[in-house]
Design a protein around this motif. Structure first.
Motif, PDB file in Angstrom:
ATOM      1  N   UNK A  45       8.673   1.129 118.618  1.00 51.64           N
ATOM      2  CA  UNK A  45       9.924   1.271 117.776  1.00 51.64           C
ATOM      3  C   UNK A  45       9.915   0.570 116.507  1.00 51.64           C
ATOM      4  N   UNK A  46       9.581  -0.514 116.152  1.00 52.91           N
ATOM      5  CA  UNK A  46       9.502  -0.782 114.798  1.00 52.91           C
ATOM      6  C   UNK A  46       8.672  -0.123 114.040  1.00 52.91           C
ATOM      7  N   UNK A  47       7.409   0.331 114.465  1.00 52.04           N
ATOM      8  CA  UNK A  47       6.458   1.341 113.726  1.00 52.04           C
ATOM      9  C   UNK A  47       7.432   2.434 113.366  1.00 52.04           C
ATOM     10  N   UNK A  48       8.190   2.908 114.269  1.00 49.26           N
ATOM     11  CA  UNK A  48       9.203   4.246 113.872  1.00 49.26           C
ATOM     12  C   UNK A  48       9.912   3.955 113.016  1.00 49.26           C
ATOM     13  N   UNK A  49      10.742   2.911 113.016  1.00 44.80           N
ATOM     14  CA  UNK A  49      11.654   2.482 111.721  1.00 44.80           C
ATOM     15  C   UNK A  49      10.967   2.351 110.599  1.00 44.80           C
ATOM     16  N   UNK A  50       9.712   1.733 110.528  1.00 46.06           N
ATOM     17  CA  UNK A  50       9.063   1.632 109.270  1.00 46.06           C
ATOM     18  C   UNK A  50       8.700   3.086 108.887  1.00 46.06           C
ATOM     19  N   UNK A  51       8.099   3.737 109.836  1.00 46.83           N
ATOM     20  CA  UNK A  51       7.578   5.262 109.284  1.00 46.83           C
ATOM     21  C   UNK A  51       8.796   6.231 108.698  1.00 46.83           C
ATOM     22  N   UNK A  52       9.793   6.239 109.536  1.00 51.98           N
ATOM     23  CA  UNK A  52      10.979   6.877 109.050  1.00 51.98           C
ATOM     24  C   UNK A  52      11.501   6.344 107.650  1.00 51.98           C
ATOM     25  N   UNK A  53      11.227   5.224 107.470  1.00 53.58           N
ATOM     26  CA  UNK A  53      11.686   4.794 106.021  1.00 53.58           C
ATOM     27  C   UNK A  53      10.664   5.068 105.072  1.00 53.58           C
ATOM     28  N   UNK A  54       9.450   5.229 105.612  1.00 50.83           N
ATOM     29  CA  UNK A  54       8.449   5.689 104.808  1.00 50.83           C
ATOM     30  C   UNK A  54       8.309   7.315 104.354  1.00 50.83           C
TER      31      UNK A  54
END
Lengths: 140, 113, 493
Positions: C134-143
């Motif tokens: 989930x945190x990967x996805x938060x990071x990826x969405x922002x990226x």
């Protein structure tokens, strides 16, 4: 493209309220049964999309003069605020509180701080879905 | 039942790969959608396909299903919903800006810079 | 206060939300994001000190007991990484003030940076494998937003590929977690470790380990999964590139380190051997790229790949010494990569091009920039007493102690290649005959130089103060070498 869709427009005006009411029902059902903010929010934005299909984007924007991105912000504040409330009591992050309260009209009601969190989710889902649809729809 | 599910997942993933290898941007996006469907089905199969009541205290059933895979799927679905929506908007913008949806014409080689 | 370790996640999250309301006023956005990032940095330093004095901090989110709910765990490693991340983000935000442009600033730029900070800090802190997704996805969405914000042609083109690669790797992540759950029946990383230790590493677990390696390797850009990185990272503007280059790949490397030291450590003959081979090829490929290009951005981008190779090699050796070197080198590399990107950003601002052949003679007008760059270049290559030296020394010593002479030599030689590639920038950019650049006087060079200089200074202090850092690094590697420390802290047995 303007077609004669009186039937669609008239029915969707009525159906819109039915869908929204059902969405609110789903939202409150999430308390102890399947349902909750996410489905409720999707259902509500589905209702708005129905209006978008029946009318056009300008009419709907006039009807709901909301900046949906601000709605996302408000929803996020709700959700984060609920979770961060536990910091004040020095209990682990996100810990919820709940209890039964006797209200004047409704009688014995169970209240849960998860409801506040779900309100946030509800608003975020509406905001995000409508932002996406408007972004794609606007440029036509 | 598990075998049937495996076949379905395999078919989904295979179609996803096929679609993602094509050149049209829209097909690629549909491919990513199928890919995440396959992944979600895999979670529910991996959690064990059981019959039972919802894991709520009031149910008092003989058997309960594992709630964890369902929670995971819900999370994964929401995330892939968001990513797909973003991807669609981006593809649309890219099509407007670049005037093509053909991946061959979007290469980052010297001629295109 | 038991919620201390949530603060480096919570402060950026609240800030990001507040900034959504303030898109009209760029000034307010700047002030708020700087203040809150300083707050995040302060909170993470307090967290670091707490972990140093009191050991591993854990928190069971929502008060669910450890193996059942989501647990956030802050051991020394994650506290160190969170602190470094906050520092780098602060410097990048400062740099953005005068370089990113008002159109991007009004388009949720600062808000998205805070979301990125949430994702990266969260991925470093979480103790639950699905929560990590989930945190990967938060990071990826922002990226995704950061890579496309501004909407130039090259950005749109490259972000499609970037998103496609990451969507596929996310799907693989979900599949890998599902397979792991079906075998082990838990998602808590400490619990997974304990259960794998009980049942032994079955062949299927080795397959899952490789699947996780593919997922994290795609994020961390190891061979042969690095192919998307040079193109995608080339597209966004320099501050975003600095964030991506220093943080995102390190999240991938951190995840490999965590999973391969905490639970996939039973079949080292296969998994760690594979890691070692891939790491060495990564170093070689990155080195070739770094030498080949004449574009300053491309040169440093390929240096990211070299560094990832060195770090993964440190993981593959898997002795206490190599872990120490690896952790030391990770922190060093995050800081120095961000510094280098910010410094070449200033060069690009002055000259208006990123092609080395069109630059030259910057030393005459900007000596301070030149010397800062030279120090950063030396630190990157690992010249003592700068910070790259200690980490690489420990990694290579660990490799020699294990008898892996060839690969250790390649890692050593990669330093020379790295040195050559950055000195090429220095010689062609700062020496040679001075040239005239249109519009160079209007650039806020000193202002842009400061964030890079802060990072270079941090790196110097980090290298010179290696003695002081050593016990902290040892504390970080204790939990890697001996997973029971981590498990006991989480499950409280």
């Amino acid at each position: 493209m303007k077609t004669n869709d009186v039937i669609l427009q008239t029915t969707s005006k009525v159906v819109f309220f039915m869908i929204v009411l059902f969405a609110i029902h789903l939202f409150f059902a999430g308390h102890y049964n399947p349902g909750g903010g996410f489905v409720g929010g999707l259902m509500t934005s589905g209702a708005i999309v129905l209006l978008l299909l029946a009318f056009d984007i300008k009419t709907v924007v006039k009807g709901f003069p909301i900046d949906y991105i601000i709605l996302v912000g408000i929803g996020l504040l709700f959700a984060v605020g609920t979770a961060a409330g536990s910091l004040l009591f020095n209990i682990p992050f996100f810990t919820h509180a709940f209890g039964d309260v006797t209200l004047p009209v409704l009688g014995k009601t169970s209240l849960h701080t998860a409801m506040l969190f779900d309100t946030g989710v509800y608003l975020v889902v509406i905001g995000v879905t409508m932002t996406i649809i408007q972004t794609i729809g606007e440029s036509e | 039942m598990e075998i049937l599910m495996s076949l379905v997942i395999g078919a989904l993933l295979a179609s996803a790969v096929y679609l993602m290898l094509s050149k049209s941007l829209l097909r690629i996006i549909i491919g990513t959608g199928l890919l995440s469907h396959g992944a979600h089905l895999l979670i529910i199969t991996m959690g064990g396909l059981k019959r039972g009541a919802a894991p709520l205290l009031g149910e008092e059933a003989a058997a309960y299903v594992d709630p964890l895979p369902q929670a995971l799927i819900l999370t994964a679905i929401v995330i892939s919903f968001g990513v797909t929506a973003f991807f669609l908007v981006l593809a649309y913008r890219a099509y407007q800006e670049l005037g093509t949806d053909n991946m061959d014409e979007m290469r980052g080689n010297e001629a295109n810079d | 206060m038991i919620n201390l370790l949530i603060l480096p996640l919570l402060i950026p999250l609240v800030t990001a939300t507040v900034l959504i309301f303030l898109t009209k006023s760029v000034g307010a956005q700047r002030v708020i994001s700087v203040i809150s990032t300083i707050g995040t940095l302060a909170a993470s330093i307090v967290l670091l000190l707490t972990v140093k004095n009191e050991g591993i901090q854990t928190i069971n989110v929502s008060s669910w007991e450890a193996p059942f709910g989501i647990t956030l765990v802050s051991d020394m490693l994650s506290a160190l990484l969170v602190t470094t991340t906050s520092l780098i983000t602060l410097c990048v935000i400062l740099y953005s003030f005068r370089s990113i442009g008002a159109s991007r600033e009004r388009f949720y730029y600062y808000s998205v940076i805070q979301f990125l900070l949430v994702g990266v800090n969260g991925a470093f802190t979480t103790g639950d494998i699905f929560n990590m997704f989930v945190f990967f996805e938060v990071m990826l969405m922002a990226s995704y937003v950061l890579i496309v914000i501004g909407g130039t042609k090259i950005q749109l083109r490259e972000s499609i590929k970037y998103i496609l690669v990451n969507v596929i790797s996310s799907a693989l992540f979900v599949i890998a977690v599902a397979l792991l759950y079906s075998v082990v029946g838990s998602l808590n990383m400490a619990d997974i470790s304990q259960r794998i230790a009980e049942i032994g590493q079955l062949p299927i677990l080795t397959v899952i380990a490789v699947l996780f390696l593919i997922v994290f390797g795609l994020k961390g850009a190891i061979f042969p999964l690095y192919f998307w990185l040079p193109g995608s990272y080339y597209a966004p503007p320099v501050p975003v590139l600095a964030l991506f280059g220093s943080l995102l790949t390190k999240v991938g490397v951190y995840s490999i380190l965590r999973s391969y030291s905490l639970f996939f450590y039973h079949d080292q003959a296969f998994t760690h051997e594979l890691l070692g081979i891939l790491a060495i090829i990564t170093v070689i490929i990155g080195g070739i790229g770094a030498i080949a290009y004449w574009d300053v951005k491309k040169i440093i981008i390929y240096n990211i790949i070299v560094a990832v190779g060195v770090l993964v090699y440190g993981i593959s050796v898997a002795t206490e010494e190599s872990y120490k070197g690896m952790v030391f080198y990770t922190i060093h590399d995050m800081i120095i990569k961000a510094a280098l990107f910010l410094l070449i950003g200033v060069m690009i601002k002055i000259t208006g091009t990123s092609d080395l052949r069109k630059m030259g003679g910057l030393m005459k007008k900007y000596p301070l920039l030149g010397w800062t760059f030279l120090i950063a270049a030396f630190a990157l290559a690992g010249i003592p007493p700068l910070s790259g030296f200690v980490g690489k020394l420990l990694i290579v010593r660990g490799g020699f102690a294990e008898g892996e002479y060839v690969s250790s030599l390649i890692v050593l030689l990669s330093s020379l290649v790295v040195l050559y590639s950055v000195i090429k920038i220095f010689m062609n950019g700062f020496w040679k005959a001075p040239k005239e650049y249109p519009g160079e006087d209007s650039q806020p060079v000193t202002f842009l130089w400061v964030p890079g200089a802060i990072l270079v200074l941090t790196s110097i202090l980090y290298g010179v103060g290696a003695e002081v850092m050593y016990p902290i690094i040892s504390q970080a590697t204790d939990a890697l070498v001996n997973p029971t420390i981590y498990i006991d802290a989480v499950l409280k047995e």
